[in-house]
Motif scaffolding. Structure first.
Motif, short mmCIF file in Angstrom:
data_model
loop_
_atom_site.label_atom_id
_atom_site.label_comp_id
_atom_site.label_asym_id
_atom_site.label_seq_id
_atom_site.Cartn_x
_atom_site.Cartn_y
_atom_site.Cartn_z
N LYS A 158 0.82 -1.21 0.00
CA LYS A 158 0.00 0.00 0.00
C LYS A 158 0.86 1.26 0.00
O LYS A 158 0.54 2.24 -0.68
CB LYS A 158 -0.93 -0.01 1.21
N ALA A 159 1.94 1.23 0.79
CA ALA A 159 2.83 2.40 0.84
C ALA A 159 3.47 2.65 -0.51
O ALA A 159 3.57 3.80 -0.97
CB ALA A 159 3.90 2.18 1.91
N ASP A 160 3.91 1.59 -1.19
CA ASP A 160 4.52 1.73 -2.51
C ASP A 160 3.50 2.26 -3.53
O ASP A 160 3.83 3.12 -4.36
CB ASP A 160 5.07 0.38 -2.99
N ILE A 161 2.29 1.72 -3.48
CA ILE A 161 1.25 2.15 -4.42
C ILE A 161 0.90 3.61 -4.21
O ILE A 161 0.75 4.37 -5.17
CB ILE A 161 0.00 1.27 -4.28
N ARG A 206 -9.19 1.28 -8.53
CA ARG A 206 -8.53 0.11 -7.95
C ARG A 206 -7.17 -0.04 -8.60
O ARG A 206 -7.04 0.11 -9.82
CB ARG A 206 -9.36 -1.16 -8.17
N ILE A 207 -6.16 -0.29 -7.78
CA ILE A 207 -4.80 -0.42 -8.28
C ILE A 207 -4.27 -1.79 -7.93
O ILE A 207 -4.33 -2.22 -6.76
CB ILE A 207 -3.89 0.67 -7.68
N THR A 208 -3.74 -2.48 -8.94
CA THR A 208 -3.27 -3.85 -8.78
C THR A 208 -1.85 -4.00 -9.33
O THR A 208 -1.58 -3.53 -10.43
CB THR A 208 -4.19 -4.84 -9.53
N PRO A 209 -0.94 -4.62 -8.58
CA PRO A 209 0.38 -4.91 -9.15
C PRO A 209 0.22 -5.72 -10.43
O PRO A 209 -0.57 -6.65 -10.47
CB PRO A 209 1.07 -5.72 -8.05
N THR A 210 0.95 -5.36 -11.47
CA THR A 210 0.81 -6.02 -12.77
C THR A 210 0.99 -7.53 -12.67
O THR A 210 0.29 -8.30 -13.33
CB THR A 210 1.84 -5.45 -13.76
N SER A 233 -9.53 3.75 -0.84
CA SER A 233 -9.81 3.81 0.60
C SER A 233 -9.01 2.77 1.38
O SER A 233 -8.76 2.93 2.58
CB SER A 233 -11.30 3.59 0.86
N GLU A 234 -8.60 1.68 0.70
CA GLU A 234 -7.79 0.65 1.34
C GLU A 234 -6.32 1.06 1.38
O GLU A 234 -5.59 0.67 2.29
CB GLU A 234 -7.95 -0.68 0.61
N ILE A 235 -5.91 1.83 0.39
CA ILE A 235 -4.53 2.32 0.36
C ILE A 235 -4.33 3.37 1.43
O ILE A 235 -3.35 3.37 2.18
CB ILE A 235 -4.19 2.89 -1.03
N ASP A 236 -5.26 4.31 1.49
CA ASP A 236 -5.24 5.39 2.48
C ASP A 236 -6.65 5.94 2.60
O ASP A 236 -7.20 6.44 1.62
CB ASP A 236 -4.26 6.50 2.05
N ARG A 237 -7.23 5.86 3.78
CA ARG A 237 -8.63 6.28 3.94
C ARG A 237 -8.81 7.78 3.66
O ARG A 237 -9.93 8.24 3.43
CB ARG A 237 -9.12 5.96 5.35
N ASN A 238 -7.71 8.54 3.69
CA ASN A 238 -7.80 9.97 3.43
C ASN A 238 -7.61 10.31 1.95
O ASN A 238 -7.71 11.47 1.57
CB ASN A 238 -6.75 10.73 4.25
N MET A 239 -7.31 9.32 1.15
CA MET A 239 -7.11 9.56 -0.28
C MET A 239 -8.45 9.51 -0.99
O MET A 239 -9.17 8.51 -0.94
CB MET A 239 -6.15 8.50 -0.85
N LYS A 240 -8.81 10.61 -1.66
CA LYS A 240 -10.12 10.73 -2.32
C LYS A 240 -9.95 10.90 -3.82
O LYS A 240 -9.08 11.65 -4.28
CB LYS A 240 -10.88 11.94 -1.77
N ILE A 241 -10.78 10.22 -4.58
CA ILE A 241 -10.70 10.28 -6.04
C ILE A 241 -10.98 11.69 -6.56
O ILE A 241 -10.36 12.15 -7.52
CB ILE A 241 -11.67 9.25 -6.69
N LYS A 242 -11.89 12.43 -5.91
CA LYS A 242 -12.21 13.79 -6.35
C LYS A 242 -11.02 14.72 -6.18
O LYS A 242 -10.77 15.58 -7.03
CB LYS A 242 -13.42 14.32 -5.56
N GLU A 243 -10.28 14.56 -5.08
CA GLU A 243 -9.11 15.40 -4.85
C GLU A 243 -8.03 15.13 -5.88
O GLU A 243 -7.37 16.05 -6.38
CB GLU A 243 -8.58 15.17 -3.43
#
Length: 262
Positions: A158-161, A206-210, A233-243
């Motif tokens: 998650k940190a890397d992504i 959604r982000i997935t390692p290749t 939201s799983e990577i970071d609950r404060n990360m928003k798609i709109k932002e």
């Protein structure tokens, strides 16, 4: 490492599934069993389980899956020791159980099938909170071997992504550019949209390692339900798609203003 366990009624069909040819399987170990085929193993288990006429779910199904980078390096002896250590910590003792290695997926994993009924007809394996206990056992075995736990592996991913996504958005002016930059760094970015009153709105990603990604046409139903990768939201609950979307729009606006000023 991840481990899952549940009590089941058991069936010949379930036993046959573990040894289907397409599973690229290998019998790793048998405890107090001598069967040479899936039918024979099931008959051995059933004969002892039938000594107890009161219990409904007489068997325990387990799946033990080390991290891919570790599982790829394990020898047959390593898998056998892992199965034995897991069984010992799970309290199978002298009951019947056997371990089958599946090698048909990206992550090699063990299926361990155990009889809850001992040779005296007594139930010796408590099924209460068995799933929770299996997870703790997996963590213990990982720590003993110096392997990362499932939580540690997930946290690192998650940190890397997050870092990759933030850098890609900061240097892009559109989602197409972000997707391309994520792909270059080993990730698949999939955007999701919501259609409401004829208006299509971006509402997630959604982000997935290749190396873990498969298109839906390549995935089994089980793989589709397991949903590899992470939502924002799983990577970071404060990360928003709109932002993130607003950041891209600002980047585009800046580049356009700069172009007009030349």
């Amino acid at each position: 490492m991840i481990a899952k366990a549940k009590s089941v009624k058991g069936s010949l069909a379930g036993a046959l599934y573990k040894e289907r040819p397409d599973k690229d399987h290998e019998i790793i170990y048998q405890n107090n069993m001598f069967g040479e085929t899936a039918h024979e193993r099931w008959e051995e288990l059933r004969d002892i389980a039938n000594l107890n006429t009161r219990l409904e779910n007489k068997y325990i199904e387990n799946v033990v899956s080390p991290p891919k980078e570790i599982g790829d390096q394990l020898s047959r002896e390593d898998w056998e020791k892992l199965a034995k250590d897991y069984a010992l910590k799970s309290g199978y003792g002298e009951n019947q159980w056997y371990a089958v290695l599946h090698q048909n997926t990206d992550e090699r994993h063990l299926h361990i099938y155990a009889n809850r009924i001992n040779f005296e007809g007594k139930n010796t394996i408590d099924s209460e909170k068995i799933g929770e206990r299996s997870g703790k056992i997996a963590e213990e075995l990982s720590q003993e071997r110096g392997w990362k736990t499932a939580k540690e592996i997930s946290s690192d991913k998650k940190a890397d992504i997050r870092q990759c996504l933030e850098n890609s958005v900061s240097s892009s002016r559109s989602w197409d550019q972000v997707e391309s930059k994520m792909e270059e760094q080993g990730y698949v970015l999939e955007l999701s949209y919501q259609d409401k009153n004829g208006v299509r709105t971006l509402n997630g990603a959604r982000i997935t390692p290749t190396e873990e990604y498969k298109g839906k046409e390549e995935m089994s139903r089980r793989e589709q339900l397991s949903k590899k990768g992470y939502k924002l939201s799983e990577i970071d609950r404060n990360m928003k798609i709109k932002e993130l979307d607003n950041k891209l729009k600002k980047n585009l606006e800046k580049s356009q203003n700069y172009g007009r000023s030349l």
